[in-house]
Every structure is written in C-alpha cells, then in structure tokens.
Scaffold this motif. Structure first.
Motif, PDB file in Angstrom:
ATOM      1  N   ILE A 156       0.838  -1.202   0.000  1.00 56.52           N
ATOM      2  CA  ILE A 156       0.000   0.000   0.000  1.00 56.52           C
ATOM      3  C   ILE A 156       0.871   1.249   0.000  1.00 56.52           C
ATOM      4  O   ILE A 156       0.653   2.186  -0.780  1.00 56.52           O
ATOM      5  N   ASP A 157       1.860   1.268   0.891  1.00 57.93           N
ATOM      6  CA  ASP A 157       2.758   2.424   0.990  1.00 57.93           C
ATOM      7  C   ASP A 157       3.492   2.679  -0.324  1.00 57.93           C
ATOM      8  O   ASP A 157       3.734   3.835  -0.703  1.00 57.93           O
ATOM      9  N   ARG A 158       3.839   1.612  -1.021  1.00 54.83           N
ATOM     10  CA  ARG A 158       4.653   1.752  -2.240  1.00 54.83           C
ATOM     11  C   ARG A 158       3.858   2.254  -3.442  1.00 54.83           C
ATOM     12  O   ARG A 158       4.422   2.913  -4.316  1.00 54.83           O
ATOM     13  N   VAL A 159       2.571   1.916  -3.525  1.00 55.56           N
ATOM     14  CA  VAL A 159       1.825   2.254  -4.742  1.00 55.56           C
ATOM     15  C   VAL A 159       0.722   3.284  -4.522  1.00 55.56           C
ATOM     16  O   VAL A 159       0.042   3.666  -5.481  1.00 55.56           O
ATOM     17  N   ALA A 160       0.536   3.750  -3.286  1.00 52.95           N
ATOM     18  CA  ALA A 160      -0.575   4.666  -3.015  1.00 52.95           C
ATOM     19  C   ALA A 160      -0.508   5.925  -3.859  1.00 52.95           C
ATOM     20  O   ALA A 160      -1.531   6.413  -4.359  1.00 52.95           O
ATOM     21  N   GLU A 161       0.671   6.481  -4.043  1.00 53.39           N
ATOM     22  CA  GLU A 161       0.805   7.757  -4.764  1.00 53.39           C
ATOM     23  C   GLU A 161       0.750   7.606  -6.277  1.00 53.39           C
ATOM     24  O   GLU A 161       0.604   8.597  -6.992  1.00 53.39           O
ATOM     25  N   SER A 162       0.886   6.408  -6.778  1.00 52.64           N
ATOM     26  CA  SER A 162       0.855   6.228  -8.230  1.00 52.64           C
ATOM     27  C   SER A 162      -0.588   6.154  -8.718  1.00 52.64           C
ATOM     28  O   SER A 162      -1.526   6.045  -7.924  1.00 52.64           O
ATOM     29  N   ASP A 163      -0.763   6.193 -10.036  1.00 51.56           N
ATOM     30  CA  ASP A 163      -2.102   6.129 -10.607  1.00 51.56           C
ATOM     31  C   ASP A 163      -2.410   4.764 -11.223  1.00 51.56           C
ATOM     32  O   ASP A 163      -3.420   4.608 -11.911  1.00 51.56           O
ATOM     33  N   VAL A 164      -1.551   3.790 -10.983  1.00 55.09           N
ATOM     34  CA  VAL A 164      -1.745   2.483 -11.611  1.00 55.09           C
ATOM     35  C   VAL A 164      -3.016   1.830 -11.080  1.00 55.09           C
ATOM     36  O   VAL A 164      -3.443   2.073  -9.954  1.00 55.09           O
ATOM     37  N   THR A 165      -3.602   0.980 -11.913  1.00 56.30           N
ATOM     38  CA  THR A 165      -4.775   0.222 -11.505  1.00 56.30           C
ATOM     39  C   THR A 165      -4.339  -0.919 -10.594  1.00 56.30           C
ATOM     40  O   THR A 165      -3.385  -1.626 -10.880  1.00 56.30           O
ATOM     41  N   VAL A 166      -5.054  -1.077  -9.484  1.00 56.61           N
ATOM     42  CA  VAL A 166      -4.689  -2.077  -8.478  1.00 56.61           C
ATOM     43  C   VAL A 166      -5.794  -3.120  -8.376  1.00 56.61           C
ATOM     44  O   VAL A 166      -6.980  -2.785  -8.350  1.00 56.61           O
ATOM     45  N   LEU A 167      -5.387  -4.396  -8.309  1.00 54.35           N
ATOM     46  CA  LEU A 167      -6.327  -5.487  -8.077  1.00 54.35           C
ATOM     47  C   LEU A 167      -6.060  -6.052  -6.688  1.00 54.35           C
ATOM     48  O   LEU A 167      -4.989  -6.597  -6.419  1.00 54.35           O
ATOM     49  N   ILE A 168      -7.046  -5.917  -5.786  1.00 55.24           N
ATOM     50  CA  ILE A 168      -6.929  -6.422  -4.417  1.00 55.24           C
ATOM     51  C   ILE A 168      -7.601  -7.789  -4.359  1.00 55.24           C
ATOM     52  O   ILE A 168      -8.764  -7.933  -4.730  1.00 55.24           O
ATOM     53  N   THR A 169      -6.860  -8.789  -3.918  1.00 54.17           N
ATOM     54  CA  THR A 169      -7.400 -10.144  -3.866  1.00 54.17           C
ATOM     55  C   THR A 169      -7.426 -10.648  -2.420  1.00 54.17           C
ATOM     56  O   THR A 169      -6.625 -10.235  -1.591  1.00 54.17           O
ATOM     57  N   GLY A 170      -8.346 -11.541  -2.156  1.00 53.84           N
ATOM     58  CA  GLY A 170      -8.437 -12.111  -0.817  1.00 53.84           C
ATOM     59  C   GLY A 170      -9.818 -12.690  -0.569  1.00 53.84           C
ATOM     60  O   GLY A 170     -10.783 -12.372  -1.272  1.00 53.84           O
ATOM     61  N   GLU A 171      -9.899 -13.525   0.450  1.00 57.48           N
ATOM     62  CA  GLU A 171     -11.174 -14.141   0.806  1.00 57.48           C
ATOM     63  C   GLU A 171     -12.157 -13.097   1.328  1.00 57.48           C
ATOM     64  O   GLU A 171     -11.763 -11.996   1.725  1.00 57.48           O
ATOM     65  N   SER A 172     -13.424 -13.464   1.340  1.00 59.06           N
ATOM     66  CA  SER A 172     -14.444 -12.573   1.889  1.00 59.06           C
ATOM     67  C   SER A 172     -14.150 -12.291   3.353  1.00 59.06           C
ATOM     68  O   SER A 172     -13.792 -13.197   4.116  1.00 59.06           O
ATOM     69  N   GLY A 173     -14.294 -11.025   3.747  1.00 56.27           N
ATOM     70  CA  GLY A 173     -14.111 -10.658   5.131  1.00 56.27           C
ATOM     71  C   GLY A 173     -12.697 -10.319   5.531  1.00 56.27           C
ATOM     72  O   GLY A 173     -12.430 -10.041   6.698  1.00 56.27           O
ATOM     73  N   THR A 174     -11.762 -10.305   4.580  1.00 61.14           N
ATOM     74  CA  THR A 174     -10.370 -10.012   4.937  1.00 61.14           C
ATOM     75  C   THR A 174     -10.085  -8.512   5.032  1.00 61.14           C
ATOM     76  O   THR A 174      -9.059  -8.117   5.589  1.00 61.14           O
ATOM     77  N   GLY A 175     -10.970  -7.688   4.479  1.00 63.92           N
ATOM     78  CA  GLY A 175     -10.769  -6.245   4.559  1.00 63.92           C
ATOM     79  C   GLY A 175     -10.264  -5.628   3.266  1.00 63.92           C
ATOM     80  O   GLY A 175      -9.468  -4.690   3.293  1.00 63.92           O
TER      81      GLY A 175
END
Length: 452
Positions: A156-175
């Motif tokens: 998160i810290d590394r890519v927050a300032e960029s404009d790249v498209t991010v895909l967040i993966t994880g099980e339901s309920g992980t946040g």
C-alpha cells in the motif's frame, strides 16, 4: 526458548539433573534446595516458571504453590510427584499449579511441560498488555504486526501515490475495501471522492447506469439525467468490489473505459472524461476465471497492473488477539459497557479457531460477546457456539475453566499429539519421552494414526 525457570528440590542430585537438563535444551534454569529458599530468591529475581518437588522437608511443593498463589506472582508452577494418582494432581492444581509431571522424571517430558507453561504465561501477559494498551491502526488504517499483513501494508505504501490500476485479492471478510480506502487516503487524491460499488449486487443494465450514468429518457424511469460513479468520483477513486462477478456484457464496456479514459452515459452520445483512479477487488481466482472463459483476459491484464493480496486471518495468528481487543474497545465504548478485556480461556478459543469469515467474522464475534457479557471481561460463555465447540489444542493436564474439562482418554490423546508435534513427528522419540513403546503410542492416539 525465552523464559527463566527456578527448580526447587531438597534432593541436590535431582535438582541439578532438572536444571542442567533444561539448560541443555535452551531454557534458562537454576536450582534451590527448599521452598523457603525459593520464596527468598523470587523476592529479588524475576522468574517465569517454578518447578518444584512435592515431597520436601519443611515446606512441601503444594505449600509452595499456595504461597505463590497468595503472593499473586506472575509465575506458573509445575509440580514433580512420585505418585501418578489423581488426588495428588488435583491437590496440586487446587493449590495453583499449572501442570504436573511424574517420577521417574524424564527431562524431555519436563521441558515440554515448561514450554507449555511459558506459552501460557506469554498469552496471559499479552492479554494484559492489550487490555492496558489497545493497539490502534497505523497510517494505513489497518491494524496488525504479523509478517503477512506487513507485506500488504508495505505494498500500500509503495503504490498509493501512483495512478496504476490495483487489483486487491483475498477471501471474503479479509478487509479488501479497507485496503482500497487506505490506497485512496494515502494518495494525493484523498481530498476527492472515494466511491465504491459491489459489482455482484446488481444486474448489468442497472450496473451500467450506476457506473456510466444516463441521460433523461434513456429508459422508463430515467426522468432526470444522472452522472455515473466514474464522473462523480472526479479526480478521486472508483472502487469496483467483487469485479469477478461482473456480467460479461459489462466487462467489455469497462475495458473501453479503462483504455480510452472516457465514459458514455446510457442513452447519450457524448463522451465524458474519466479522471478517477480505478481500484478493483475480488475473492475469486481471476486467472482460473480467464481460463474458464468467464472473465475477459484483456480486462484482467488491465486491472491487474499491481496485485495486492490480503491474507486470511488464519495466516495472521499474531494479530488475532490484537484485533479482538481493538474491536472490543471500540464496541464497548459504543455500547457504553465496562468490558475491558478477554479471559485466558476465551483467548485460547479465539486462537484455536480457523476464522473462515476472517476479520469480519472476528468483529461480529466480539460485538456479540460484548453485547451479552455480564463481567468486565469476555469469557467462553460469551462466545458463539462455533467457537465454544472448538477443542483447544493446548488443553491437556490443566483446564483454564470448567468448560475446558475433558475426559482422561481425550487428555491422553491430546498430550500424545502435543509431544509428537514438539518432536517433529518422530514417533520413536515421542514414545521415549512418554515412557511407552511405539505400539502403545499408536493405541493412545486412538487408532487414527496406525503404523504404516
């Protein structure tokens, strides 16, 4: 193994055998010759575990346990007895002993008991620390210190300032949405809107209108023109949750938006610019979805510029109690209840459960527990049945509450399995520690681990 042990025995040879054996196994240990000497030593020296013989001249081991209990010391006692009869063990437990081992003493068995005591003491101290200093989330808004969640926070810290498209993966309920909000809040877009939509919650026509907007008269209920989320977000962030559920006809339209950075409202003929950053999330394996032709490959590569996996709670063992205390503190304040902490028995159930619903399930669990709690701490009785029915891995010789009392057969099976785990599955070594042969080992495992 961290922790210090005081061995108490009026038999000098036995005391040296135990203390030297523990030191050889990496445990700091020293010996004294009487209960009185032990109390004197403890007045000026820190100690985690006291290993004491039962039958000693002057003060007996049980009397020493009584004195330790009266002094309310943060120390656990293990008694060594020449009798394996239940009354002796019960008397020791009632006097405050954590565990007992029987003679003839095997140092391997003693070291296992000490390891259990140190683990339990660590749990008790961690609960006290959390009760006094409940951790708050860091700048990302995500709480946790485990290696698994630290990797997510670092990304998160590394890519927050960029404009790249991010895909967040994880099980339901992980946040996953919490991660998306952290990416937005730590970027230069934080002053602009963060808009989110669940792609699984609506059919394609309604989803298209929500995302792209519509002009007046575009469909029956379109009495007024309306901007979609891509335009409403302005220079902020659009979060597309559960993108793996997006209907096929919408996938191609979303791909065009990402490629052209423009959007056309439903029923309109004017292209509007898209200035928002796009973040997506899914609990599905999109690579498998692409292979099975349920998700467009070209869209997958567009949204998966930077993947950020969110670990399930079962891989964040070090964070479970921290998160539980954090939720407890927040919920108790909201409900105006004087619930401050979690009992050791309840904490062990939280740690033994595998949390299929992840952080969301843990939060719901703590909300229920606080709501029905009658004391100043959460107990086993306050937990949902799914957790109450869990058999704690650590429950063997002693029980933290009456709810954890088990049969002798079950206690034996658990103890044998625990010894096996501590000797890395070496059945010959385990049998030697237990003082039985391999055939007896298999029998005491209940027949489920028959020799191959």
């Amino acid at each position: 193994m961290s922790g210090s042990v005081l061995v108490v025995d009026d038999d000098d040879d036995a005391a040296q055998l135990m203390s030297e054996g523990l030191r050889k196994r990496g445990i700091s240990a020293r010996a004294v010759a009487s209960g009185a000497a032990a109390l004197e030593y403890l007045r000026d020296n820190p100690c985690d575990v006291v290993v004491t013989d039962i039958d000693m001249a002057g003060m007996t081991g049980i009397e020493l346990c009584d004195q330790l209990k009266l002094a309310n010391r943060d120390v656990l006692a293990i008694v060594v007895t020449g009798s394996s009869e239940l009354p002796t063990a019960v008397a020791a437990i009632r006097a405050g002993a954590f565990d007992f081992v029987t003679k003839p003493l095997k140092v391997d068995a003693l070291s296992i008991a000490v390891a259990r005591a140190l683990e339990h003491l660590g749990l008790r101290r961690e609960l006290q620390r959390l009760r006094e200093h409940a951790a708050e989330p860091g700048p990302s808004g995500i709480a946790g210190t485990s290696a698994a969640i630290r990797q997510t926070i670092d990304m998160i810290d590394r890519v927050a300032e960029s404009d790249v498209t991010v895909l967040i993966t994880g099980e339901s309920g992980t946040g996953k949405e919490l991660v998306a909000r952290a990416l937005h809040d730590q970027s230069s877009r934080r002053a602009q809107p963060f808009v989110a939509i669940n792609c699984a919650a609506m059919p394609a026509p309604l989803l298209e209108s929500e995302l792209f907007g519509h002009v007046r008269g575009a469909f029956t209920d379109a009495k007024e023109a309306r901007h979609g989320l891509f335009v409403q977000a302005k220079g902020g962030t659009v979060f597309l949750d559960e993108i793996g559920e997006m209907p096929a006809e919408m996938q191609v339209k979303l791909l065009r938006v990402l490629q052209e950075r423009t959007v056309r409202p439903v029923g309109g003929d004017t292209e509007l610019p898209v200035k928002a950053r796009v973040i997506t999330a899914t609990n599905r394996n999109l690579e498998h979805e692409v292979e099975d032709k349920r998700f467009r490959e070209d869209l997958y590569y567009r949204i998966n510029v930077v993947p950020i996996p969110v670990p399930p709670l079962r891989e964040r063992q070090d964070d479970i109690l921290m998160l539980a205390q954090l939720f407890l503190t927040r919920i108790a304040k909201r409900m105006n209840k004087q619930v401050r902490g979690i009992s050791e028995a309840a904490a062990r159930r939280l740690l033994d459960y595998d949390w299929p619903g992840n952080v969301r399930e843990l939060e719901n669990c703590m909300e229920r527990a606080v709501a029905i709690c009658r004391l100043d701490e959460i107990t086993i009785e306050d937990l949902p049945a799914t957790l109450v029915d869990v058999l704690p891995e650590g429950a063997m010789m002693t029980a933290l509450s009456p709810d954890e009392l088990i049969t002798i057969d079950e206690m034996t099976r658990r103890y044998v399995r625990k010894v096996l785990a501590l000797v890395n599955g070496n059945k010959t070594h385990a049998a030697k520690v237990l003082g039985i042969d391999r055939r007896s080992l298999y029998r005491r495992l209940g027949g489920g681990d028959a020799e191959k």
